[in-house]
Design a protein around this motif. Structure first.
Motif, PDB file in Angstrom:
ATOM      1  N   GLU A  96      -9.779 -25.150 -20.738  1.00 12.93           N
ATOM      2  CA  GLU A  96     -10.815 -25.338 -19.733  1.00 12.93           C
ATOM      3  C   GLU A  96     -10.431 -26.456 -18.775  1.00 12.93           C
ATOM      4  O   GLU A  96     -10.663 -26.355 -17.569  1.00 12.93           O
ATOM      5  CB  GLU A  96     -12.143 -25.643 -20.413  1.00 12.93           C
ATOM      6  CG  GLU A  96     -12.715 -24.470 -21.177  1.00 12.93           C
ATOM      7  CD  GLU A  96     -14.025 -24.789 -21.854  1.00 12.93           C
ATOM      8  OE1 GLU A  96     -14.433 -24.010 -22.707  1.00 12.93           O
ATOM      9  OE2 GLU A  96     -14.620 -25.803 -21.527  1.00 12.93           O
TER      10      GLU A  96
ATOM     11  N   ALA B 254      -9.963 -26.432 -14.620  1.00 16.83           N
ATOM     12  CA  ALA B 254     -11.222 -27.046 -14.202  1.00 16.83           C
ATOM     13  C   ALA B 254     -11.341 -27.035 -12.690  1.00 16.83           C
ATOM     14  O   ALA B 254     -10.362 -27.048 -11.966  1.00 16.83           O
ATOM     15  CB  ALA B 254     -11.284 -28.486 -14.706  1.00 16.83           C
TER      16      ALA B 254
ATOM     17  N   SER C  57     -19.922 -25.461 -12.753  1.00 19.70           N
ATOM     18  CA  SER C  57     -19.677 -26.699 -12.014  1.00 19.70           C
ATOM     19  C   SER C  57     -20.801 -27.052 -11.053  1.00 19.70           C
ATOM     20  O   SER C  57     -20.901 -28.202 -10.606  1.00 19.70           O
ATOM     21  CB  SER C  57     -18.351 -26.598 -11.245  1.00 19.70           C
ATOM     22  OG  SER C  57     -18.339 -25.458 -10.402  1.00 19.70           O
TER      23      SER C  57
ATOM     24  N   ALA D  88     -17.114 -23.084 -17.979  1.00 19.85           N
ATOM     25  CA  ALA D  88     -15.870 -22.655 -17.352  1.00 19.85           C
ATOM     26  C   ALA D  88     -15.183 -21.627 -18.236  1.00 19.85           C
ATOM     27  O   ALA D  88     -15.157 -21.761 -19.458  1.00 19.85           O
ATOM     28  CB  ALA D  88     -14.949 -23.861 -17.132  1.00 19.85           C
TER      29      ALA D  88
ATOM     30  N   CYS E 178      -9.170 -19.781 -10.264  1.00 18.77           N
ATOM     31  CA  CYS E 178     -10.179 -19.846 -11.318  1.00 18.77           C
ATOM     32  C   CYS E 178     -11.460 -20.534 -10.850  1.00 18.77           C
ATOM     33  O   CYS E 178     -11.414 -21.459 -10.038  1.00 18.77           O
ATOM     34  CB  CYS E 178      -9.638 -20.622 -12.524  1.00 18.77           C
ATOM     35  SG  CYS E 178      -8.308 -19.819 -13.414  1.00 18.77           S
ATOM     36  N   HIS E 179     -12.589 -20.098 -11.407  1.00 16.34           N
ATOM     37  CA  HIS E 179     -13.870 -20.803 -11.345  1.00 16.34           C
ATOM     38  C   HIS E 179     -14.465 -20.880  -9.931  1.00 16.34           C
ATOM     39  O   HIS E 179     -14.119 -20.103  -9.056  1.00 16.34           O
ATOM     40  CB  HIS E 179     -13.744 -22.197 -11.963  1.00 16.34           C
ATOM     41  CG  HIS E 179     -13.012 -22.222 -13.260  1.00 16.34           C
ATOM     42  ND1 HIS E 179     -13.312 -21.383 -14.292  1.00 16.34           N
ATOM     43  CD2 HIS E 179     -11.959 -22.992 -13.678  1.00 16.34           C
ATOM     44  CE1 HIS E 179     -12.502 -21.634 -15.320  1.00 16.34           C
ATOM     45  NE2 HIS E 179     -11.669 -22.595 -14.966  1.00 16.34           N
TER      46      HIS E 179
ATOM     47  N   GLY F 271     -13.400 -16.149 -13.544  1.00 14.10           N
ATOM     48  CA  GLY F 271     -14.357 -17.156 -13.968  1.00 14.10           C
ATOM     49  C   GLY F 271     -15.599 -16.556 -14.585  1.00 14.10           C
ATOM     50  O   GLY F 271     -15.835 -15.343 -14.521  1.00 14.10           O
TER      51      GLY F 271
END
Length: 417
Positions: free
Chosen positions: A7, A11, A138, A156, A170-171, A394
């Motif tokens: 993770e 991040a 987030s 995440a 990602c994310h 994600g």
């Protein structure tokens, strides 16, 4: 790799850059450097409003309702997925962002064309447009006072054993899914929303995707040649949707989240040159289905239900085949099923001259740990993993629907917290 390490590796970046949204226009109007794909003509021969997943697409998909459109909506031919970082400085800025997104999404879904697409001499084309907005883990930090109101299972996305996740793919604070019957409609909508939210959003990654024709009928095919999405929960069953898809009171989620759903996005690249060297018989054993018909190896039609109880040793459908691991069809694994709504992507060639083809996997569910992650653990080191590589995506929570003309995305979250 430990889960917490995975993770951290993917991040989200710190929110100390406050560049304007349009300075990153390449991530919206074109293919972002960290994005995937571009519109393809492969699906252009499908008729507008054609039958998909047992439902007929209307020219205009209703925007208002208890749930957002674009989840149980019959699947359109083209889709764009974008992960965003929020640049709003405070809670008021976040409310303004959500209200602007709602206002323009409502107008566009009603059939009004974006400013850059309006041509007076031409009749507007029906696009069956849906715009679906989600929030990432987030977003629930200290910037907007939301840290105590995060959905229970939102985090995440971890790196699973067969993943090779790239942080830039990602994310995100937000997830935006735009689906339509024409590829240019997706681009026009993204341009429109970019103008409307200038200075409040920064694109993090983008994936443009499409459905391949079913050839000759049935479920569409991916670029490995097999039919995809054959087995899905019954979206016409309210009971099944409340058990597998929608957040309901028994889920123990915050009140504002009722009617929402968890979205899992996975950008999966195929090692297509390697796959094309695999003999057909082995490919079929890897999947557990016939390549031509989509039928399980113990059946004749794609709709046939595999008879695992009659094949306990895997003599017909191997025990480590994809379909058998993903859905063992036992009472114990029934609650790990989820709704798949995936698309293909084609990003041309990479720097090594290899084709960059793959799948934008999109899954909707009530609990990603109970459902997607459980299935993913069953698929750990499956034979197919030698030929596919998850590189991004994600976990997101799709906000409850916009109920009426006075409501807006996230209103219950931001007005009650």
């Amino acid at each position: 790799m430990r889960r917490d390490q995975a993770e951290d590796e993917c991040a989200a970046p710190r929110h100390d850059g406050r560049r304007g949204f349009l300075k990153c226009a390449a991530g919206i109007a074109g293919v972002a450097a960290a994005g995937i794909g571009g519109p393809a003509a492969a699906a252009a021969d499908r008729p507008v409003g054609g039958l998909r997943d047992g439902g007929l697409l209307p020219d205009k998909v209703p925007f208002h309702g208890d749930h957002q459109a674009g989840i149980v909506t019959p699947q359109q031919l083209f889709a764009g997925f974008v992960g965003f970082d929020v640049l709003a400085q405070d809670r008021d800025g976040l409310i303004s962002l959500f209200q602007r997104l709602t206002r323009r999404s409502r107008v566009l879904a009603a059939g009004v064309k974006p400013q850059d697409e309006q041509v007076a001499s031409e009749e507007p084309t029906p696009d069956s447009l849906s715009i679906t907005l989600g929030v990432g883990a987030s977003l629930f930090d200290d910037r907007f006072g939301l840290s105590g109101h995060k959905p229970r299972h939102l985090k995440a996305m971890p790196a699973f054993p067969d993943d090779r996740l790239e942080p830039a793919r990602c994310h995100g604070d937000l997830s935006l899914q735009v689906c339509a019957q024409h590829p240019d409609a997706v681009v026009h909508v993204l341009r429109d929303l970019a103008r409307e939210t200038e200075g409040l959003l920064r694109p993090r990654w983008r994936a443009d995707a499409f459905l391949n024709p079913s050839r000759p009928s049935g479920s569409p095919r991916t670029f490995v040649g097999f039919k995809d999405g054959i087995v899905n929960p019954d979206t016409g069953s309210a009971r099944e949707m409340d058990r597998l898809l929608w957040v309901t009171p028994p889920c123990g989620e915050p009140d504002w989240a009722l009617g929402g759903s968890y979205q899992v996005l996975r950008l999966i690249r195929f090692q297509i040159e390697k796959w094309d060297k695999v003999p057909l018989a082995r490919q079929e054993k890897i999947f557990g289905r016939r390549k031509a018909s989509g039928a399980p190896l113990d059946g004749t039609r794609e709709s046939d239900v595999p008879r695992y109880r009659e094949d306990p040793h895997g003599s017909k459908i191997p025990l480590n085949s994809h379909i058998r691991l993903a859905n063992p069809r036992t009472e114990k694994t029934e609650n790990s099923r989820f709704l798949r709504r995936s698309y293909n992507y084609d990003a041309g060639y990479d720097s090594k001259g290899q084709m960059d083809l793959g799948l934008v996997f999109c899954g909707y569910q009530q609990d990603p740990e109970r459902q997607f992650a459980t299935v993913q653990r069953r698929l750990r080191h499956e034979p197919l993993s030698e030929f596919i590589t998850p590189i991004g995506g994600g976990y997101f929570f799709i906000l409850p629907g916009v109920r009426d003309a006075d409501d807006w995305f996230g209103s219950r979250l931001l007005q009650k917290t």
